[in-house]
Design an enzyme around this catalytic site. Sequence first.
Site, mmCIF file in Angstrom:
data_model
loop_
_atom_site.group_PDB
_atom_site.id
_atom_site.type_symbol
_atom_site.label_atom_id
_atom_site.label_comp_id
_atom_site.label_asym_id
_atom_site.label_seq_id
_atom_site.Cartn_x
_atom_site.Cartn_y
_atom_site.Cartn_z
ATOM 1 N N ARG A 98 57.711 71.435 87.638
ATOM 2 C CA ARG A 98 59.246 71.160 87.385
ATOM 3 C C ARG A 98 59.838 72.661 87.292
ATOM 4 O O ARG A 98 58.927 73.129 86.278
ATOM 5 C CB ARG A 98 59.423 69.975 86.636
ATOM 6 N N THR A 373 67.057 64.520 96.580
ATOM 7 C CA THR A 373 66.273 64.774 96.815
ATOM 8 C C THR A 373 64.335 64.320 97.592
ATOM 9 O O THR A 373 65.807 63.789 98.398
ATOM 10 C CB THR A 373 65.266 64.179 95.258
ATOM 11 N N ASP A 415 70.024 68.735 84.708
ATOM 12 C CA ASP A 415 69.323 67.864 83.938
ATOM 13 C C ASP A 415 69.268 67.539 82.263
ATOM 14 O O ASP A 415 68.243 66.844 81.537
ATOM 15 C CB ASP A 415 67.938 67.428 84.783
ATOM 16 N N GLY A 466 68.057 60.013 92.250
ATOM 17 C CA GLY A 466 67.950 60.431 90.811
ATOM 18 C C GLY A 466 67.236 59.485 90.107
ATOM 19 O O GLY A 466 66.112 58.885 90.388
HETATM 20 O O1 DON Z 1 64.672 65.459 88.194
HETATM 21 C C1 DON Z 1 65.527 64.762 88.659
HETATM 22 O O2 DON Z 1 65.749 63.051 88.614
HETATM 23 C C2 DON Z 1 66.780 64.593 89.309
HETATM 24 N N1 DON Z 1 67.137 66.240 89.566
HETATM 25 C C3 DON Z 1 66.848 63.774 90.913
HETATM 26 C C4 DON Z 1 67.763 64.575 91.522
HETATM 27 C C5 DON Z 1 67.710 63.829 92.399
HETATM 28 O O3 DON Z 1 66.582 62.111 92.730
HETATM 29 C C6 DON Z 1 68.674 63.474 93.702
HETATM 30 N N2 DON Z 1 68.088 62.782 94.603
HETATM 31 N N3 DON Z 1 67.558 62.468 95.396
#
Ligand code: DON
Length: 564
Positions: A98, A373, A415, A466
Amino acid sequence: MSRLVALPLSVLMLLNFVLSANGGNDPTRVRTGMVVSQSDIASQVGVEVMQEGGNAVDAAVATALAMAVTHPTAGNIGGGGFLIFRPNDGEPTAFDFREKAPAAAHPEMWLNEKGEYDYQRHHESHKAVGVPGTVAGLHLAWKTHGKLPWKRLVEPAVRLAADGFVVGDGLERSLKEQIDRFEKYPASLAQFTKDGKPYLAGDLLKQPDLARTLERIRDQGPAGFYEGETAELLVKDMEANGGLITLEDMKSYTAQQRTPLRGTYRGYDVIGMCPPSSGGVGVIEMLNILEGYDVRAAGAGSAANLHRMAEAMRRSFADRAQYLGDPDFNPEMPVARLISKEHAAELRKTIDESAASISTPESFEWAYESDETTHFSVVDGDRNAVSMTYTLEYAYGSAITVPGAGFILNNEMGDFNAAPGMTTTGGLIGTKPNLALPKKRMLSSMSPTIVVKDGELFMVTGSPGGRTIINTVLQTILNVVDHEMNAQEAVDAGRIHHQWLPSRIQYENQGFSPDTLAILRGLGHELYPIDKQGSAEVIVVNAKTGQLEGGVDRRRPDGGAAGY
Ligand code: DON
């Protein structure tokens, strides 16, 4: 197949493997090794690595780096993520790469001079960029568990960037949508448009600056990214645009090996990602709650099950907001309690089978989160498995391409919570565990997951989306374990999402019957239709045939299950 034929990789290998060959709801079936990802080209790259003797970790590294080229929406070297590895003959382990906050970060950094919250700064600026983790994480996973030489794993990505690859339908569409954002950043406009005009499916996309960065990574390992020319190019762009990342931030970044979370569900072992992701806690907590119901008898897609799921989601998301953040900064997090059967039993007692609960209004809504993502699943011939999800946060992250280095920067600092105590009904969260601090990792929802039955690998799953990620992953597991769907059916089935606040069930509008929705309304649920949720990429081991069965999420184009 035309995009594959144009691929300047060992094309002869095409004769040796299957790429999403089956139609309808049939999964792609192979006997030996498989990669399922959102990029058919990258899946193929991973399979070739296994065919040369690489294991699942080698294939994951090569797939991830190839996706940084072929799926720039979310594949990356400028972002971060999580990888869970389960060797067939040992303990599972997790790699946390991360992004981290730069040393100059602080909890009030998203407030302007007047003390007001500044969305732009939090999500769409050079300050929104976290120190990238992907290269360090992939290298650490390879160093501890890989078999083939590092250079062999990076080389396909170098070639794809230097020689180009054929743009697919999905990439055409997503690049077109981003042109407005790219216009703010000349290096992005140069790399992802043809002199300002959109790339079309069938065009060859070359990324020469990215190819040179990948060459440095190939030749020098992480030092080719975190030090020297690449780091200098990144820091120069930061200094010119009010960003915070320094050469020292880059050099001191480390990925972390962690112990994944373990839970059980109806006799299956569930291996999930630990904090700083909330994914493993969420998936295991919800499975524990649902274990107390006869989910199978109620039937897939039934109102009874959708209600129970929504109530489990509501409770788990409330716990997420209250307790979770970076474990290195929150040593007191009650993770063991949250994933215990006892906690689930307590929560289950509060669920009324005949009425929706109310999410308390003095709590808060959640800020917008994008759904770009990407997840991929890998199983090799020895049944070693990798479940990996990584992200730039928004589609194309910050939309900033580092000039001269050709990779896109994340906007993952978004985030972190907004500011201490700044919890508002308008969507801001100010709870302490996830406030920005120097070198801290922001809380994530990414949920790479592996399911095991009687000591044997059973399922590898994960998704983008997300906060919906956690719920999408939950539903793929229920679909396979309780409803006995195959991998493709489990991926295709309609999905719902509840996140405590706003207090409503979000549902895929093609996924459920009007009478089912009417029953849910009758129980007191507010319903909110959406087009699509997530992009789960799943592998299931068929215990009867021994075959690997891949489910590709056709909600997004360009994906593929490749195997042999
Ligand atoms: O780490 C996370 O949970 C978010 N930044 C993930 C973002 C995300 O999943 C966007 N897409 N699919």
